[in-house]
Each structure stands twice: as C-alpha cells, then as structure tokens.
Enzyme design. Structure first.
Site, PDB file in Angstrom:
ATOM      1  N   ARG A   1     -33.265  34.064  12.536  1.00  0.00           N
ATOM      2  CA  ARG A   1     -34.128  34.731  13.530  1.00  0.00           C
ATOM      3  C   ARG A   1     -33.636  34.511  14.948  1.00  0.00           C
ATOM      4  NH1 ARG A   1     -39.742  33.364  12.628  1.00  0.00           N
ATOM      5  NH2 ARG A   1     -39.623  35.053  11.119  1.00  0.00           N
ATOM      6  N   CYS A  53     -41.409  21.664  25.867  1.00  0.00           N
ATOM      7  CA  CYS A  53     -42.620  22.403  25.502  1.00  0.00           C
ATOM      8  C   CYS A  53     -43.700  22.419  26.590  1.00  0.00           C
ATOM      9  CB  CYS A  53     -43.206  21.841  24.217  1.00  0.00           C
ATOM     10  SG  CYS A  53     -44.593  22.844  23.631  1.00  0.00           S
ATOM     11  N   CYS A  70     -47.465  35.138  12.493  1.00  0.00           N
ATOM     12  CA  CYS A  70     -47.203  33.695  12.600  1.00  0.00           C
ATOM     13  C   CYS A  70     -48.202  33.068  13.566  1.00  0.00           C
ATOM     14  CB  CYS A  70     -45.807  33.439  13.145  1.00  0.00           C
ATOM     15  SG  CYS A  70     -44.525  34.278  12.234  1.00  0.00           S
ATOM     16  N   CYS A  94     -42.429  16.629  23.330  1.00  0.00           N
ATOM     17  CA  CYS A  94     -41.247  17.490  23.188  1.00  0.00           C
ATOM     18  C   CYS A  94     -40.829  18.014  24.571  1.00  0.00           C
ATOM     19  CB  CYS A  94     -41.545  18.644  22.244  1.00  0.00           C
ATOM     20  SG  CYS A  94     -42.353  18.096  20.714  1.00  0.00           S
TER      21      CYS A  94
HETATM   22  N1  SAM Z   1     -46.900  21.930  17.375  1.00  0.00           N
HETATM   23  C1  SAM Z   1     -46.196  22.429  16.279  1.00  0.00           C
HETATM   24  C2  SAM Z   1     -44.822  21.809  16.154  1.00  0.00           C
HETATM   25  O1  SAM Z   1     -44.222  21.428  17.149  1.00  0.00           O
HETATM   26  O2  SAM Z   1     -44.333  21.735  15.025  1.00  0.00           O
HETATM   27  C3  SAM Z   1     -46.073  23.938  16.269  1.00  0.00           C
HETATM   28  C4  SAM Z   1     -45.851  24.709  17.535  1.00  0.00           C
HETATM   29  S1  SAM Z   1     -44.322  24.425  18.377  1.00  0.00           S
HETATM   30  C5  SAM Z   1     -44.593  25.205  19.929  1.00  0.00           C
HETATM   31  C6  SAM Z   1     -43.148  25.421  17.492  1.00  0.00           C
HETATM   32  C7  SAM Z   1     -41.713  25.420  17.957  1.00  0.00           C
HETATM   33  O3  SAM Z   1     -41.585  26.228  19.123  1.00  0.00           O
HETATM   34  C8  SAM Z   1     -41.083  24.118  18.354  1.00  0.00           C
HETATM   35  O4  SAM Z   1     -40.656  23.351  17.281  1.00  0.00           O
HETATM   36  C9  SAM Z   1     -39.890  24.570  19.182  1.00  0.00           C
HETATM   37  O5  SAM Z   1     -38.756  24.690  18.356  1.00  0.00           O
HETATM   38  C10 SAM Z   1     -40.332  25.943  19.710  1.00  0.00           C
HETATM   39  N2  SAM Z   1     -40.475  25.913  21.172  1.00  0.00           N
HETATM   40  C11 SAM Z   1     -41.472  25.340  21.873  1.00  0.00           C
HETATM   41  N3  SAM Z   1     -41.271  25.471  23.200  1.00  0.00           N
HETATM   42  C12 SAM Z   1     -40.105  26.149  23.347  1.00  0.00           C
HETATM   43  C13 SAM Z   1     -39.353  26.580  24.478  1.00  0.00           C
HETATM   44  N4  SAM Z   1     -39.749  26.319  25.727  1.00  0.00           N
HETATM   45  N5  SAM Z   1     -38.216  27.267  24.261  1.00  0.00           N
HETATM   46  C14 SAM Z   1     -37.800  27.529  22.996  1.00  0.00           C
HETATM   47  N6  SAM Z   1     -38.465  27.144  21.893  1.00  0.00           N
HETATM   48  C15 SAM Z   1     -39.605  26.449  22.061  1.00  0.00           C
HETATM   49 FE1  SF4 Z   2     -44.163  19.487  20.498  1.00  0.00          FE
HETATM   50 FE2  SF4 Z   2     -45.171  21.581  21.772  1.00  0.00          FE
HETATM   51 FE3  SF4 Z   2     -45.392  21.453  19.090  1.00  0.00          FE
HETATM   52 FE4  SF4 Z   2     -46.810  19.829  20.655  1.00  0.00          FE
HETATM   53  S1  SF4 Z   2     -46.955  22.060  20.571  1.00  0.00           S
HETATM   54  S2  SF4 Z   2     -45.629  19.234  18.853  1.00  0.00           S
HETATM   55  S3  SF4 Z   2     -45.434  19.418  22.359  1.00  0.00           S
HETATM   56  S4  SF4 Z   2     -43.500  21.631  20.279  1.00  0.00           S
END
Ligand code: SAM
Ligand code: SF4
Ligand code: DTB
Length: 343
Positions: free
Chosen positions: A276, A76, A113, A73
C-alpha cells in the site's frame, strides 16, 4: 477516456507457492542498491506474477478515537507527549461510524479501516468496535481496524465478529526502533502480529520511511516483514507526514527515489502481498505516485483525510487514476458471494 470498472483480486499472501521467508540481509541491501531501471523491472515482473498491474485496491480510513494516546511514537500527532494542537475526542458512536462508512462506499472504497489512538483496547471499548465491524461488514465492505496491541482473546473476538484485516505496523527496523518509540518494544509488536495471525485475521503490517533512518533500516524493516512465518497480506509503506510539534516534525525530506525503491523492494520480497502506497500521497507528485504503482504498489487510501492529516481530494485522485488507466478493485464479497457468507 478510460472506463473505470471494478475488478477483484484473488491473490493471497499466506498460501501462494514459491514465496521465500529466508531472505538474507545482503540480498535485500543489494536490491536497494540496484540500478533503478533494473529494480523497477524486477518489481513489476514479480507484481505481474500475482496481480493485474492496472488494478488498485482502495480503502478509506476513519479515526474512531482521536488523540490523547499514552504512547510516545515520535511521528504521531495523536501522542499525548506532543502538543500539536490536535483536539482529542472519545470513541465515536456506532451509528456515526456507519454513516461515514456508507459515504466511503459510495465514493468507491472497498475496505473501511477504523483507527483508534490506544495503546491497546479496553474490553468495553472492544465491544463497541465489534459492533462497528459487524455494521460495516454488513454493508458489503471489507473491514480493517487498528487499535494498538491485542492479546489472543481480543484477536479471537474480532475474528468472530467477522474482521477481515488488522493493521499493526512494525514501523521501522529493530535497530532504529528505539530512536522513535520507547513505550512499547519491537517484540510487543511481533506478539500482537502473532495473535492476529493465530486468530485467522489477515495481517496488515508495514512501516514508515523518511524518519531519519538509513538504507540499512529500510532493508531491516522489509527483511523482518518478509521473514515472518507468513507474509502480511497487506504491507503499508507510509511516507512520514511531518506534523509540527511531534519529535519528527522538522525531519529532512526523504529522496523520493528512495521511497519508490522501498516500494519496489517490498514487492520483490513479498510479491503476493498488496503493497500500500499509504500516508504521504498528499505531498507526492502524480509522477512519483505513478512510479510507485510501477514499482508494484497496488493499494491506497482514498478520501480527503487519513486519520488526522490530509489525503488527496477525490477529484484529484480521480483524474490521476484516469490518466494512468487504474481500475479500482472491488471487495471480494461484492463480486461473488463468499462460501462463508451465511456465517
Ligand atoms: N494506535 C494504534 C497503533 O499505533 O497501533 C493505531 C493507530 S496508529 C496512528 C497507526 C499507524 O499510523 C502507525 O503505526 C504509523 O505507522 C502510522 N502513522 C501515524 N502517524 C504517522 C505519520 N505522521 N506519518 C506516517 N504514518 C503515520
Ligand atoms: Fe503511537 Fe499514535 Fe498509535 Fe498512539 S495513536 S500508539 S502515539 S501511533
Ligand atoms: C497505516 O499504515 N497508515 C495509516 C493506517 N495504517 C492506520 C495511518 C496513517 C496516519 C497518518 C497520520 C495521520 O493522519 O494521523
């Protein structure tokens, strides 16, 4: 001085009458292009059909398993594809998570959460998460987890443990998606959402704006969400938190007015859902946040940290809520015993 007393929300996105699931792309794009005052008035009017406009639901996040994620992603910091200097860690112990949850409850959160940097949970990891859900719930907090993709059996196990919400975002439009993520498909995400819904867990699903997408993509994300068989009960709209080292670390800033428009359109399309104002508040002015609340946002994360990045300090938020006369919503189980409380 405004007195801050907790209220509860009775709205449910799933069963509310008069909700549409047949939005057309032209309608959604036309909403985005409305004069700002007309758009905000329409969103605030829709919001007041279902909610007290001064009530805001407050959740706190904890990263229970940080970094080292195999997914790519582009936004991320937890993806192992990027070097962001983030220290990866193993799944936290149940006791340590419950300590953190207790602190969050004392600070005013009604929902806790827990997020894990997984593509999808392994069964032995899920056993641990289930213990966390049980423990947090027994404190009188609503529970939410975000663990990546779930199959039907995993979703049912979480439901049986008493999980209230599962967060799984679509992130962006189907068209823009492959610019941001290649290791799982849009359909994978829709399948997980269907498994969560079928298990009877409330759905928390939204996306991120400010990733270089255009208006059509923001419309495409909201159109997809609003035309799901049931609207997600919770719709997080994240403003990209730009983290150095990620694919999107140097992305140009989104016009704040376009962010507020996204909140407003989400509320008009899904008026019974809690929208949200999610990641990104740390870099927003008080005035921009006030506009988001006016546009129908009624849920936020409180506490100094999101998963790995900063969130506004509690004192800063307290002053903002006082200036705006915002009341925190209590968890339903705190206000009145639930019919299924003995389960
Ligand atoms: N790994 C799991 C997943 O991706 O479904 C759960 C954790 S993931 C960090 C949850 C969400 O956080 C992601 O789907 C994304 O929408 C959001 N997210 C992650 N990094 C972000 C960022 N730098 N800025 C804004 N939202 C972010
Ligand atoms: Fe994607 Fe980050 Fe969630 Fe991993 S933790 S699936 S890299 S949003
Ligand atoms: C969501 O939509 N936003 C939250 C929550 N769901 C899990 C996560 C935001 C993460 C922001 C980047 C970070 O702190 O790592």
């Amino acid at each position: 001085m405004t007195e801050i007393t907790a209220t509860t929300s009775t709205a449910s996105a799933a069963g509310a009458p008069g909700l549409r699931h047949d939005w057309r792309r032209e309608e959604v794009e036309a909403l985005f292009r409305k004069p700002f005052a007309d758009l905000i008035f329409e969103a605030q009017t829709a919001h007041r059909r279902f909610f007290d406009a001064n009530d805001v639901q407050m959740s706190t996040l904890l990263s229970i398993k940080t970094g080292g994620c195999p997914e790519d992603c582009g936004y991320c910091p937890q993806s192992s594809k990027f070097d962001t200097g983030l220290k990866a860690s193993k799944l936290m112990a149940v006791g340590a998570v419950l300590e953190e949850a207790k602190r969050a409850k004392e600070a005013g959160a009604s929902r806790y959460c827990m997020g894990a940097a997984w593509r999808s949970p392994k069964d032995h990891d899920l056993d641990q998460v289930i213990e966390m859900v049980r423990g947090v719930k027994s404190m009188g907090l609503e529970t939410c987890v975000t663990l990546g993709m779930l199959n039907a059996v995993q979703a049912q196990r979480l439901k049986d443990a008493g999980l209230d919400y599962y967060n799984h975002n679509l992130d962006t439009s189907p068209e823009f998606y492959s610019e941001i993520i290649t290791t799982r498909t849009y359909q994978d995400r829709l399948d997980t959402l269907a498994n969560v819904r079928d298990a009877g867990i409330n759905v928390c699903c939204g996306g991120i704006v400010g990733m270089g997408e255009d208006l059509d993509d923001r419309a495409g994300l909201l159109l997809t969400l609003a035309n799901l068989p049931e609207h997600p009960e919770s719709v997080p709209i994240n403003l990209l938190v730009k983290v150095e080292g990620t694919q999107l670390g140097n992305e140009a800033d989104l016009d704040p007015i376009d962010f507020v428009r996204t909140i407003a359109v989400a509320k008009i399309l899904m008026p019974a859902s809690m929208v949200r104002l999610s990641a990104g508040r740390e870099h927003m002015s008080d005035e921009m946040q006030a506009l988001c609340f006016l546009a129908g946002a009624n849920s936020i994360f409180i506490g100094p940290k999101l998963l790995t990045t900063e969130n506004p300090a509690q004192e800063k938020d307290r002053r903002l809520f006082e200036r705006l006369g915002i009341r925190p919503m209590a968890a339903p189980c705190e206000a009145a015993p639930r019919a299924d409380a003995a389960e």
